[in-house]
Enzyme design. Structure first.
Site, PDB file in Angstrom:
ATOM      1  NE  ARG A  51       0.400  15.093 -53.415  1.00 47.91           N
ATOM      2  CZ  ARG A  51      -0.129  15.489 -54.467  1.00 47.91           C
ATOM      3  NH1 ARG A  51       0.490  15.466 -55.574  1.00 47.91           N
ATOM      4  NH2 ARG A  51      -1.509  16.026 -54.628  1.00 47.91           N
ATOM      5  CD  GLN A 183      -1.236  18.563 -50.382  1.00 51.46           C
ATOM      6  OE1 GLN A 183      -1.620  19.777 -49.883  1.00 51.46           O
ATOM      7  NE2 GLN A 183      -1.536  17.372 -49.868  1.00 51.46           N
ATOM      8  CG  ASP A 224      -7.936  11.584 -52.405  1.00 56.19           C
ATOM      9  OD1 ASP A 224      -8.047  12.897 -52.848  1.00 56.19           O
ATOM     10  OD2 ASP A 224      -6.748  11.221 -52.448  1.00 56.19           O
ATOM     11  CG  ASN A 234     -10.112  16.392 -54.290  1.00 55.30           C
ATOM     12  OD1 ASN A 234      -9.225  15.275 -54.635  1.00 55.30           O
ATOM     13  ND2 ASN A 234      -9.994  17.617 -54.475  1.00 55.30           N
TER      14      ASN A 234
HETATM   15  O1  MRU Z   1      -2.960  14.209 -49.490  1.00 48.33           O
HETATM   16  P1  MRU Z   1      -2.882  14.145 -50.836  1.00 48.33           P
HETATM   17  O2  MRU Z   1      -1.672  15.103 -51.472  1.00 48.33           O
HETATM   18  O3  MRU Z   1      -2.494  12.648 -51.350  1.00 48.33           O
HETATM   19  O4  MRU Z   1      -4.212  14.469 -51.552  1.00 48.33           O
HETATM   20  C1  MRU Z   1      -4.364  14.705 -52.995  1.00 48.33           C
HETATM   21  C2  MRU Z   1      -5.750  14.978 -53.441  1.00 48.33           C
HETATM   22  O5  MRU Z   1      -6.378  15.125 -52.822  1.00 48.33           O
HETATM   23  C3  MRU Z   1      -5.742  14.846 -54.869  1.00 48.33           C
HETATM   24  O6  MRU Z   1      -6.882  15.974 -55.237  1.00 48.33           O
HETATM   25  C4  MRU Z   1      -6.458  13.481 -55.215  1.00 48.33           C
HETATM   26  O7  MRU Z   1      -5.547  12.665 -54.760  1.00 48.33           O
HETATM   27  C5  MRU Z   1      -6.486  13.409 -56.802  1.00 48.33           C
HETATM   28  S1  MRU Z   1      -4.846  13.330 -57.475  1.00 48.33           S
HETATM   29  C6  MRU Z   1      -5.220  13.005 -59.036  1.00 48.33           C
END
Ligand code: MRU
Length: 332
Positions: A51, A183, A224, A234
């Site tokens: 992810r 996360q 994102d 994000n």
């Molecule tokens: O759902 P996820 O864990 O993929 O979400 C990740 C995030 O929101 C991160 O902050 C984003 O992808 C930036 S990663 C360098």
């Protein structure tokens, strides 16, 4: 983690096999899974084995190469990988870049995927270098995981923190746990602890308390998808942190590669927000924390308006408001 270009990476590719560090099992278990089928690579993205916006872009690129090795129809492979998660533009950007490869042979596509992965690491390092001086000494808050685990390696937001620490800034991190998928607690805490960067884990609802006490000097998060006007999607909860930062006059930085910027959309209202399983909210791991049958909403991302963002740190430089002009200038 594996090593790529001198940094730790959550993905490795060798002899036509993609290996992914199973991020669902961190921090208690470090398990790698091997992939030889593009459909399984797509499932790994959907199910959060891997992810983080840049990391899923790198993974999708390897997925395209693996599909070619399987002699699967190219368009079907691209469609399957693109149908996994809607918000992070890096996924679609990576697939588009793979579509430009000529000839579309397994070898050429594998080489292109490796180059994309290497470029992502180089971008993260440059983001770190460009952003390091922006973080004042003291404590920096981050939300979700925008570290080595979320990228080809090194990280975006955590890349800036790493680079600041490497340049001698006395920095400690507050890491939001980042409900519902945790996360921050599971990944950021694990990653920063391994890197020897002093880190304090807090629950998401503690950020305002610590800002009010003067315990936080800056905020840095990943992204994102960034719209042409700087509105930034994000991890859910980022918007709340940005509002709190503004209330307390704390600089709020976004760190992301140019591949995260979607110049085709004018503002954040056009960003598709992924809705994930209610189970992520009603349960913490196997533990049920809500009554059966309760209605649940689980948007995985929110949009922070550009007006709350102090600067956007990219590999090509630092953009300041107004972002419509400053982001466009980074591409020229
Ligand atoms: O759902 P996820 O864990 O993929 O979400 C990740 C995030 O929101 C991160 O902050 C984003 O992808 C930036 S990663 C360098």
């Amino acid at each position: 983690m594996s090593r790529m270009n001198d940094v730790l990476s959550p993905l490795a590719f060798s002899n036509g096999v993609l290996s992914l560090l199973d991020q669902r099992r961190l921090p208690t278990e470090e398990v790698w899974i091997d992939y030889r089928d593009y459909r399984e690579v797509a499932a790994a993205i959907r199910d959060m084995v891997v992810r983080g916006a840049p990391a899923i872009g790198c993974t999708a690129a390897y997925g395209v190469a693996i599909g070619a090795m399987q002699q699967a129809p190219f368009d079907e492979v691209c469609e399957a990988l693109a149908a996994t998660r809607p918000t992070a533009i890096n996924l679609f950007w990576a697939i588009e870049r793979m579509k430009q490869v000529v000839p579309r042979t397994p070898l050429a596509l594998a080489r292109a995927a490796i180059a994309l992965h290497e470029d992502d690491i180089a971008s993260c390092r440059a983001i770190g270098k460009n952003g390091a001086a922006l973080l004042p000494a003291g404590r920096v808050l981050t939300h979700c995981n925008a570290g080595a685990l979320a990228t080809g390696g090194y990280g975006t937001a955590l890349g800036v923190i790493r680079a600041a620490v490497e340049s001698g800034t006395a920095l400690a991190v507050y890491a939001d746990e980042t409900r519902p998928f945790l996360q921050g607690a599971r990944l950021t805490a694990w990653e920063l602890q391994r890197s020897g960067i002093p880190t304090t884990l807090i629950t998401d609802n503690m950020a305002g308390h610590f800002m009010a006490k003067g315990a936080i000097q800056s905020v840095v998060v990943g992204a994102d998808r960034i719209a042409a006007n700087g509105d930034t999607a994000n991890k859910i909860g980022t918007f709340t942190v940005a509002v709190l930062a503004r209330e307390h006059n704390i600089p709020f930085f976004v760190a992301a590669p140019l591949s995260t910027i979607d110049r085709a959309i004018p503002d954040g209202t056009h960003i598709p927000i992924e809705e994930r399983s209610p189970r992520e909210v009603t349960h913490i791991g196997p533990l049920q924390v809500a009554p059966d049958g309760i209605a649940v909403a689980n948007p995985a991302f929110d949009v922070t308006p550009a007006r709350l963002i102090t600067a956007i740190i990219t590999e090509a430089g630092v953009a300041r408001p107004p972002y419509r002009d400053s982001l466009a200038a980074l591409f020229s």
